[in-house]
Design an enzyme around this catalytic site. Structure first.
Site, PDB file in Angstrom:
ATOM      1  N   CYS A  98      -2.573   9.470  -7.180  1.00 61.41           N
ATOM      2  CA  CYS A  98      -3.754   9.104  -6.401  1.00 61.41           C
ATOM      3  C   CYS A  98      -4.803  10.193  -6.515  1.00 61.41           C
ATOM      4  O   CYS A  98      -4.550  11.351  -6.207  1.00 61.41           O
ATOM      5  CB  CYS A  98      -3.435   8.864  -4.937  1.00 61.41           C
ATOM      6  SG  CYS A  98      -4.926   8.380  -4.049  1.00 61.41           S
ATOM      7  N   LYS A 138       0.859  -1.188   0.000  1.00 66.81           N
ATOM      8  CA  LYS A 138       0.000   0.000   0.000  1.00 66.81           C
ATOM      9  C   LYS A 138       0.900   1.244   0.000  1.00 66.81           C
ATOM     10  O   LYS A 138       1.953   1.260   0.648  1.00 66.81           O
ATOM     11  CB  LYS A 138      -0.856  -0.029   1.275  1.00 66.81           C
ATOM     12  CG  LYS A 138      -1.609   1.245   1.604  1.00 66.81           C
ATOM     13  CD  LYS A 138      -2.923   1.320   0.863  1.00 66.81           C
ATOM     14  CE  LYS A 138      -3.649   2.638   1.133  1.00 66.81           C
ATOM     15  NZ  LYS A 138      -4.676   2.901   0.100  1.00 66.81           N
ATOM     16  N   GLY A 190     -11.520  -1.669 -11.800  1.00 69.22           N
ATOM     17  CA  GLY A 190     -12.292  -2.829 -12.240  1.00 69.22           C
ATOM     18  C   GLY A 190     -12.692  -2.730 -13.702  1.00 69.22           C
ATOM     19  O   GLY A 190     -12.127  -1.936 -14.457  1.00 69.22           O
ATOM     20  N   GLY A 208      -8.399   7.156   0.932  1.00 63.24           N
ATOM     21  CA  GLY A 208      -7.756   8.344   1.486  1.00 63.24           C
ATOM     22  C   GLY A 208      -6.329   8.086   1.915  1.00 63.24           C
ATOM     23  O   GLY A 208      -5.809   8.742   2.827  1.00 63.24           O
ATOM     24  N   GLY A 211      -8.506  -3.144 -14.285  1.00 65.79           N
ATOM     25  CA  GLY A 211      -9.598  -3.982 -14.751  1.00 65.79           C
ATOM     26  C   GLY A 211      -9.232  -5.399 -15.115  1.00 65.79           C
ATOM     27  O   GLY A 211     -10.071  -6.130 -15.654  1.00 65.79           O
ATOM     28  N   ASN A 226      -3.382   4.229 -12.514  1.00 61.48           N
ATOM     29  CA  ASN A 226      -4.120   4.366 -11.270  1.00 61.48           C
ATOM     30  C   ASN A 226      -5.621   4.469 -11.611  1.00 61.48           C
ATOM     31  O   ASN A 226      -5.989   4.389 -12.779  1.00 61.48           O
ATOM     32  CB  ASN A 226      -3.651   5.622 -10.518  1.00 61.48           C
ATOM     33  CG  ASN A 226      -3.711   5.425  -9.012  1.00 61.48           C
ATOM     34  OD1 ASN A 226      -4.717   4.935  -8.490  1.00 61.48           O
ATOM     35  ND2 ASN A 226      -2.672   5.788  -8.309  1.00 61.48           N
ATOM     36  N   LYS A 243       3.997   5.666 -11.249  1.00 59.45           N
ATOM     37  CA  LYS A 243       2.608   5.264 -11.487  1.00 59.45           C
ATOM     38  C   LYS A 243       1.796   6.438 -12.016  1.00 59.45           C
ATOM     39  O   LYS A 243       1.663   7.468 -11.344  1.00 59.45           O
ATOM     40  CB  LYS A 243       1.982   4.719 -10.201  1.00 59.45           C
ATOM     41  CG  LYS A 243       0.570   4.179 -10.434  1.00 59.45           C
ATOM     42  CD  LYS A 243       0.180   3.168  -9.408  1.00 59.45           C
ATOM     43  CE  LYS A 243      -1.194   2.590  -9.669  1.00 59.45           C
ATOM     44  NZ  LYS A 243      -1.615   1.707  -8.573  1.00 59.45           N
TER      45      LYS A 243
HETATM   46  C1  LIG Z   1      -9.265  -0.037  -2.528  1.00 68.83           C
HETATM   47  C2  LIG Z   1      -8.172   0.473  -3.410  1.00 68.83           C
HETATM   48  C3  LIG Z   1      -7.067   1.118  -2.848  1.00 68.83           C
HETATM   49  C4  LIG Z   1      -6.038   1.580  -3.656  1.00 68.83           C
HETATM   50  N1  LIG Z   1      -4.955   2.183  -3.085  1.00 68.83           N
HETATM   51  C5  LIG Z   1      -3.908   2.567  -3.866  1.00 68.83           C
HETATM   52  C6  LIG Z   1      -2.728   3.100  -3.303  1.00 68.83           C
HETATM   53  O1  LIG Z   1      -2.593   3.250  -2.092  1.00 68.83           O
HETATM   54  N2  LIG Z   1      -1.708   3.450  -4.134  1.00 68.83           N
HETATM   55  C7  LIG Z   1      -1.789   3.296  -5.489  1.00 68.83           C
HETATM   56  O2  LIG Z   1      -0.846   3.603  -6.200  1.00 68.83           O
HETATM   57  N3  LIG Z   1      -2.910   2.784  -6.060  1.00 68.83           N
HETATM   58  C8  LIG Z   1      -3.958   2.417  -5.274  1.00 68.83           C
HETATM   59  N4  LIG Z   1      -5.078   1.875  -5.860  1.00 68.83           N
HETATM   60  C9  LIG Z   1      -5.126   1.717  -7.327  1.00 68.83           C
HETATM   61  C10 LIG Z   1      -4.725   0.304  -7.738  1.00 68.83           C
HETATM   62  O3  LIG Z   1      -3.393   0.043  -7.408  1.00 68.83           O
HETATM   63  C11 LIG Z   1      -4.905   0.130  -9.269  1.00 68.83           C
HETATM   64  O4  LIG Z   1      -4.044   1.026  -9.947  1.00 68.83           O
HETATM   65  C12 LIG Z   1      -6.317   0.394  -9.725  1.00 68.83           C
HETATM   66  O5  LIG Z   1      -7.244  -0.090  -8.777  1.00 68.83           O
HETATM   67  C13 LIG Z   1      -6.627  -0.248 -11.069  1.00 68.83           C
HETATM   68  O6  LIG Z   1      -6.458  -1.642 -11.072  1.00 68.83           O
HETATM   69  P1  LIG Z   1      -7.663  -2.688 -10.802  1.00 68.83           P
HETATM   70  O7  LIG Z   1      -8.759  -2.346 -11.756  1.00 68.83           O
HETATM   71  O8  LIG Z   1      -7.045  -4.028 -11.030  1.00 68.83           O
HETATM   72  O9  LIG Z   1      -8.070  -2.495  -9.390  1.00 68.83           O
HETATM   73  C14 LIG Z   1      -6.118   1.411  -5.057  1.00 68.83           C
HETATM   74  C15 LIG Z   1      -7.232   0.772  -5.613  1.00 68.83           C
HETATM   75  C16 LIG Z   1      -8.248   0.301  -4.813  1.00 68.83           C
HETATM   76  C17 LIG Z   1      -9.429  -0.375  -5.449  1.00 68.83           C
END
Ligand SMILES: Cc1cc2nc3c(=O)[nH]c(=O)nc-3n(C[C@H](O)[C@H](O)[C@H](O)COP(=O)(O)O)c2cc1C
Ligand SMILES: Cc1cc2nc3c(=O)[nH]c(=O)nc-3n(C[C@H](O)[C@H](O)[C@H](O)COP(=O)(O)OP(=O)(O)OC[C@H]3O[C@@H](n4cnc5c(N)ncnc54)[C@H](O)[C@@H]3O)c2cc1C
Ligand SMILES: Cc1cc2nc3c(=O)[nH]c(=O)nc-3n(C[C@H](O)[C@H](O)[C@H](O)COP(=O)(O)OP(=O)(O)OC[C@H]3O[C@@H](n4cnc5c(N)ncnc54)[C@H](O)[C@@H]3O)c2cc1C
Ligand SMILES: Cc1cc2nc3c(=O)[nH]c(=O)nc-3n(C[C@H](O)[C@H](O)[C@H](O)COP(=O)(O)O)c2cc1C
Ligand code: FES
Ligand code: FES
Lengths: 257, 320, 320, 257
Positions: free
Chosen positions: C132, C45, C221, C72, C248, C196, C169
C-alpha cells in the site's frame, strides 16, 4: 491504436503488385497513409488507395510487402490511421487542370486523388512512368474516372520510350496544368521538383521516408534535403506542398490514431 | 507580463520549456526547429558508444491515455553524434537556446567514454540517461534502480567532464526516488531530470500480442503526469539542485503543476504528438497566461508551491 | 458458450473477475452485493492490527485518466474484521463465491499476528498487502520494495496459516517485479496479486496544492493498465503460481488482455467508479462475448497468449 | 476533478446558517450533492440548494462548516459534482400533490425541488421542523414559489408545538399527497419512513452519511439498516426511493466528475 481489418478481396494488378480490399472503410484523404501492422512481422506505411472500402496497393519488394502478398481472403491485418497530411485542391476546382505524375506504387494515392478531383470538376492528366509494360499500373483505372493518361516505359514496351519526365515536360507545355501532383521514387520526385521550379508551377509531392513511430516524435522520417530542412514525412507530410500554391484545405485532418 | 525566463544552474533559458530527449532530437535541423517553436533549451536524442539501429516496428503507439514506445535507443554512436551536436550548438547559439546532450551506455566505464567524446562538442549540459526502460538485459539492470549504480555512473561521468554541468535522468519505477536523487547529487550531479518513461505493455486483444515489437516499452504522456509530479515532489524535498520536471506535460497548466511540484524547468516530449512541434511554444504561451491571470509575476512565485501548506486565503481565477 | 469458470489453486470461481481489495469490501453486505453483481471471488478491504480512521478528505479523485486515492487504510482492526469476515463468508458460501481476506501491518511480526487473527474467520485465501503506497514512513519502507522484506513477510504469514492459501500483493514501483515475485514464491506464496496502485500526486494548479489531503496517493484505473499488464507478464515469466492480474480492468476486453499477459484471474476495482457495481457482471458478460466471437472456448485458450510468438496466421473478428 | 468557484454573494439565513452564492452554474437535479473542498481544510458533501447560480446552504456545526462561514466574497472554494442520484418526479406531474418534509439543512435541496415541482404543475405542501423559531429556515422561500408551508417547533415558538411528524400525519390525512419527499436528520427520516410505510405512501428520502471518496468505492457511506442493505449514499443515493413509486426520471444523470 491499431484496429483489425479483414481482407475481403485481393486483386492482382501485375506480377508483383496486389490490391488488398478490406472489410471496412476509413476516413481518409488522398495522400494520407496508414501504418499496417502484421503481428510478429513488422509495421510499414502504405498509402490509402481507396477509402470505402479501405484499399491498399502493395508492391512486393521485400519481407514486409511479401508478407502482405501472402495474406489470403479472411486473414487479418492491423491499421493505424489515416495519418499525415494529404494532397490539397486549389481553390475553385471546376475547370482547373491537374497533372498527376506517378511512378511505382505512386499510382495508388494518385488514382484516389484523380477520382476526387474529377468529382470536384477538375480536368485531370496523368503521367505514369515504369520500367516496362508489365509494370504500368492502374492506367485503365485512371481512364475509367475520366483522366487522360500518358504512359512512358524505359524500354519502350508501352507508351513513349523514356522516363516519365519526358511526358511531363510535354503535358506542361501542351496543356498548361494549374498544379502538379506527384508520388513515386525519390529520384522521380527530385526531377519533377526541378521541372516545376523551372516552370514556376505550384506542386505537391508525396515524399517517401523510412518510418518508425509515425507520430512525429522519433525523427526517423526526417527528409534530409535543403528544400525540406527538419521536415518530417509522417506528420508534416507525406505530401510536401510548394509554398507557391494558394490552396484550400481539402479537409485532410490531423488524425490521432 | 510575467517573466518566464528561467535560470537552470549557469544557463539562462528564455522559457522553462525544455525539449525532452528522444523527441525530434536526432538532427541539428530538428533541434533548431524545436528551439524556433519556443523551447527554452533542447535535449538531443540519447547516444551511446556504438551506432544502434533500434527495435523493429511498431516502436510507438497511442494507447488512449498516453503513448508507449520502444524505439530502442537508435543512435549513430558517440563519434558521429559529437559532429551533429557541434553543428546544432552553433545553430542554437544564434537563437540563444542552450543545447543539452544526452548519453547512455552499458557499463560505468562506457558512460565515461561516451561523456568524453560528447564533451568535445561543448554542449551546455550533458544529461546522463541511466533510466531507459527499453534496452533491457542486454545492458544488465538499469542503473537508475539502485543508489549504488546510479551514483557510480554519476561519479564516473563527473570525473571526466568536470567543466560541463550534468543532469542525471531518473526512472519512475523505483521504491524511493528521493533516495536515488540524494545518491546522485552526493556523487556530483548538478541537476536531476525526472522522469523517464514508466515501463509498460500494451496488448492488442484481437492479435493476442503486445503491440510493440519489443513487447515492453515506456509509457509517456497524460498517464505519466501524476507519477512524474510525485517523483519531482519527492526529489525536490530530498535534494537542493534544479530539476527538469518531465512527464505528461501537454499544456501550460501542466507546466505550472510541474513547477509547483518543485521543478525549475519543464521537459516536454509526447505533447509533440498531441499538438505538433508548436506544442512547445503553445505551452509557453499558456503558462504565461496562467501566471498573468492569477497575478503571479515570476516562475519563482509558484516554484514548490504544492510542497508547502496552502496560503490562509486562496486567490482564485473564479469561474467567469 | 465459452466456459468462464476459473480454478484459482483449490478455489473454483464461476468467473475470473475478482473484486479488488479496498473497493466495497468494508462490510458483509457490500461483499455480498459484489458477488451478486457477478464477481467470481471477492476480496475484503485490507485490515491491520489496530483500527485506523484513515486520512482526511479529499481521499480520492478522478483526474481524467484514472483515479488517485489515499484512503489511508481505514479499517476496524483485525479483531472486528474477523467477525465481519465470518459473517461475510457464510453469506457468500450460499452464492458459491469464495472470500479473500486482505491484511497489512507495520512489521513482519505484526503481519503474522494479523494473519492469525483473520485466519479464525476461515477465509478461502488471505491476500498479504505489502504494497500500500499510502501509509508511508509511519510503517517504514514498503515491504514490496525489496526481495528480502517481501520474502520475510511471506514466510512469517505462511508459518502461522499453513492451511489457508496466501496471495502476496505486489507494488508496481520497483525496478524488477519478476525478482520480487520469485522471492515471495520461494518464501511460500501460493499466488501473486499484481498490482497495487502506482504512487502519484495530482496537483490543482488553481489551488497550488495537491488534491489529496495526504498529498500523495495511489493511481488506479485506465492509466495503470499498461503498467499492470507489463508487471503481470514479467511475473508470469518468472514464477509458476496463479496471478490475480489487477490494474485498470474496466471492460471484458481489458480482462482478456490481462489473461493474455498471464493472469489466472482478474482483479477489478476502479471500474466500479466508472460503471457502478454492475461493472463486475458487465465485464464477465463482455469477456464471454469476446471469447465467443473469436471461437475461444475456455480461458486457458488465451492465458499467456501475449507471452508467446503469434500464431502463423491470425484469426480476426474483422471490422464488420 | 474539483473546479474552482468564487463566492459572489453571502446571505445570512439565521444565526448559524448562511447561503453561499457562487460565480457559476452547475448542471444538477434537486437532491444531488457536491463535494466542497477547501485546500488545507477538508472536503464535505453539500446539497445543491440552487443550480444557476450554484448555491449552497451551510449550517455551522463544526470545523468545516465554520470554515465555509469564514469565507468572504471573492474567496474561492472547489466543487466536485453534481454527484449521486437526486429526487425523481412521479409521472404526469400536473395536479399531483407532493409533501416535502424538511429538518435542518434539509430545506436546501427541498426548496430547489419545490421550485422545479411547481414549475412542472404539481401542488406542493412543505412541513418544516425545527427546535425553535430562529432555526426555521427558508419558509418564505417556499411560500414564494407557491407552496403551502407547515411549521413545527419543539418549543412552540413558531407554528405548531412538537416534532415535524405531527404536521406530516395531519397533512397526509387532510391532503392525501401522492408522494412524500424528505431531507433532514436521520431520526426524522426514520420516523417519516415509518409513517409512509404505515400509510402505504411512496416516498423519497435524502439520506445522510459520512462521505469519504464520494465515488462509490471506499464503502464509508454505506447506510447500515435493514431497509438499505449494502446501500451507498454517495452513488446509490443520497436519495433513497421506495420501490413502490413508479417514477419517471427527472433526468438526474450519473455524473462523473
Ligand atoms: C479507493 C481504493 C482503495 C483501495 N484500498 C486497497 C486496500 O485496502 N488494500 C489493497 O491491497 N489495495 C487497495 N486498493 C488497490 C486496489 O485493490 C487495486 O490493486 C488497484 O486499485 C488497481 O486496480 P483497479 O485499477 O482495478 O482499481 C485500493 C484502490 C482504491 C481505488
Ligand atoms: C508514405 C509512404 C507510403 C507508402 N505507400 C506504399 C504503397 O501504397 N504501396 C507500397 O507497396 N509501398 C508503399 N510504401 C513503401 C512501404 O512502406 C515499404 O517500404 C515497402 O513495402 C517495402 O518494405 P519491405 O519490408 O517489403 O522491403 P524492404 O526490405 O524495406 O525493401 C526491400 C528493397 O526494396 C526497395 N524498395 C522499397 N520500397 C520500394 C518500392 N516502392 N519500389 C521499389 N523498390 C522499393 C528497398 O530500397 C530495398 O532495397 C510507402 C512508404 C511511405 C513512406
Ligand atoms: C448528502 C449530504 C448532503 C449534505 N448537505 C448539507 C447542506 O446542504 N448543508 C449543510 O450544512 N450540511 C450538509 N451536509 C452535512 C455536511 O456534509 C457536514 O457534515 C457538516 O457541514 C458538518 O461538518 P463539520 O466539519 O462542520 O462538523 P463535524 O465536526 O463533522 O460535526 C460537528 C457536530 O455536528 C453534528 N452535525 C453534523 N451535521 C449536522 C447538521 N446538519 N445539523 C446538526 N448537527 C450536525 C455532528 O454530528 C457533530 O457532532 C450534507 C451531508 C450529506 C451526506
Ligand atoms: C518516442 C520517445 C523516445 C524517447 N527517447 C528517449 C531517449 O532517447 N532518452 C531519454 O532519456 N528519454 C527518452 N524518452 C523519454 C522522454 O525524454 C521523457 O522522459 C518521457 O517521454 C516523459 O515525458 P513526456 O510525457 O513529455 O513525453 C523518449 C520518449 C519518447 C516518447
Ligand atoms: S516516423 Fe518518427 S517522426 Fe516520423
Ligand atoms: S463515500 Fe466512498 S463509497 Fe460513498
Amino acid at each position: 491504436m491499431y484496429r483489425p481489418y479483414t481482407v475481403v478481396d485481393i486483386r492482382t494488378e501485375n506480377e508483383r503488385t496486389k490490391s488488398l480490399v478490406l472489410d471496412g472503410s476509413l476516413d481518409a484523404e488522398p495522400g494520407q497513409f496508414v501504418m499496417v501492422w502484421l503481428p510478429g512481422v513488422d509495421a510499414r506505411p502504405f498509402s490509402v488507395a481507396g477509402d470505402a472500402p479501405l484499399t491498399l496497393m502493395v508492391v512486393a519488394v521485400g519481407p514486409f510487402s511479401r508478407a502482405l502478398h501472402d495474406l489470403h481472403r479472411g486473414d487479418s491485418l492491423w491499421i493505424r490511421g489515416a495519418l499525415g497530411h494529404g494532397f490539397r485542391f486549389p481553390e475553385r476546382m471546376p475547370g482547373k487542370r491537374l497533372l498527376l505524375v506517378a511512378g511505382g506504387y505512386g499510382v495508388a494515392p494518385l488514382q484516389f486523388l484523380a477520382r476526387r478531383a474529377v468529382e470536384a470538376g477538375a480536368r485531370v492528366d496523368v503521367a505514369i512512368g515504369a520500367r516496362t509494360r508489365t509494370e504500368v499500373l492502374l492506367s485503365e483505372a485512371f481512364e475509367r474516372v475520366g483522366a487522360d493518361v500518358w504512359v512512358t516505359t524505359e524500354d519502350g514496351s508501352a507508351g513513349e520510350r523514356g522516363r516519365v519526365t519526358v511526358a511531363v515536360e510535354r503535358v506542361v507545355a501542351d496543356r498548361q496544368p494549374d498544379v502538379i501532383y506527384g508520388c513515386g521514387p525519390i529520384p522521380m520526385l527530385q526531377a519533377l521538383e526541378a521541372i516545376c521550379k523551372r516552370a514556376g508551377l505550384p506542386y505537391q509531392l508525396s515524399w517517401e521516408a523510412r518510418m518508425r513511430c509515425g507520430m512525429g516524435l522519433c525523427g526517423a522520417c526526417e527528409v534530409h534535403d535543403s528544400t525540406r530542412e527538419g521536415w518530417l514525412a509522417c506528420t508534416d507530410g507525406p505530401v510536401y506542398i510548394d509554398e507557391g500554391v494558394l490552396s484550400e484545405s481539402s479537409g485532410s485532418p490531423e488524425v490521432k490514431a | 507580463m510575467p517573466d518566464l525566463a528561467c535560470e537552470l544552474l549557469n544557463l539562462r533559458l528564455r522559457s522553462p520549456v525544455v525539449l525532452a530527449s528522444g523527441i525530434l532530437g536526432t538532427s541539428a535541423a530538428l533541434l533548431e526547429r524545436a528551439a524556433r517553436a519556443g523551447a527554452g533549451a533542447v535535449t538531443a536524442k540519447s547516444c551511446g558508444p556504438e551506432p544502434r539501429p533500434g527495435h523493429p516496428n511498431p516502436v510507438a503507439v497511442d494507447w488512449g491515455h498516453g503513448v508507449i514506445n520502444a524505439i530502442g535507443l537508435s543512435n549513430p554512436g558517440a563519434m558521429e553524434e559529437a559532429t551533429l551536436l557541434s553543428d546544432a550548438r552553433v545553430r542554437l547559439a544564434r537563437l540563444g537556446v542552450p543545447l543539452i546532450a544526452s548519453i547512455f551506455a552499458g557499463t560505468v566505464a562506457e558512460f565515461a567514454i561516451v561523456a568524453q567524446t560528447i564533451a568535445r562538442a561543448s554542449p551546455a549540459a550533458i544529461e546522463v540517461n541511466i533510466s531507459c526502460p527499453n534496452v533491457g538485459d542486454e545492458f544488465g539492470t538499469p542503473f537508475a534502480a539502485t543508489e549504488e549504480s546510479a551514483a557510480a555512473v554519476t561519479a564516473a561521468v563527473k570525473r571526466v567532464v568536470a567543466d560541463i554541468p550534468i543532469a542525471v535522468k531518473l526512472a519512475p519505477n523505483v521504491a524511493s526516488i528521493g533516495r536515488i536523487a540524494s545518491a546522485v547529487v552526493a556523487a556530483g550531479a548538478d541537476m536531476i531530470t525526472a522522469v523517464n518513461t514508466m515501463p509498460g505493455m500494451v496488448i492488442d486483444a484481437d492479435a493476442g500480442q503486445p503491440v510493440l515489437a519489443n513487447r515492453v516499452g515506456g509509457i509517456s504522456g497524460p498517464a505519466l503526469k501524476p507519477i512524474a509530479l510525485r517523483c519531482v515532489a519527492e526529489i525536490a524535498q530530498a535534494v537542493n539542485v534544479p530539476i527538469i520536471g518531465t512527464g505528461g506535460v501537454c499544456t501550460g497548466r501542466d507546466a505550472a503543476e510541474m513547477i509547483m511540484a518543485g521543478a525549475t524547468a519543464v521537459g516536454v516530449g509526447t505533447a509533440v504528438w498531441y499538438r505538433g512541434v508548436e506544442a512547445l511554444g503553445q505551452i509557453v504561451g499558456e503558462l504565461d497566461s496562467f501566471l498573468r491571470e492569477r497575478g503571479y509575476r515570476t516562475l519563482a512565485d509558484i516554484r514548490g508551491l504544492a510542497l508547502r501548506p496552502p496560503a490562509a486565503r486562496l486567490p482564485g481565477p473564479g469561474n467567469s
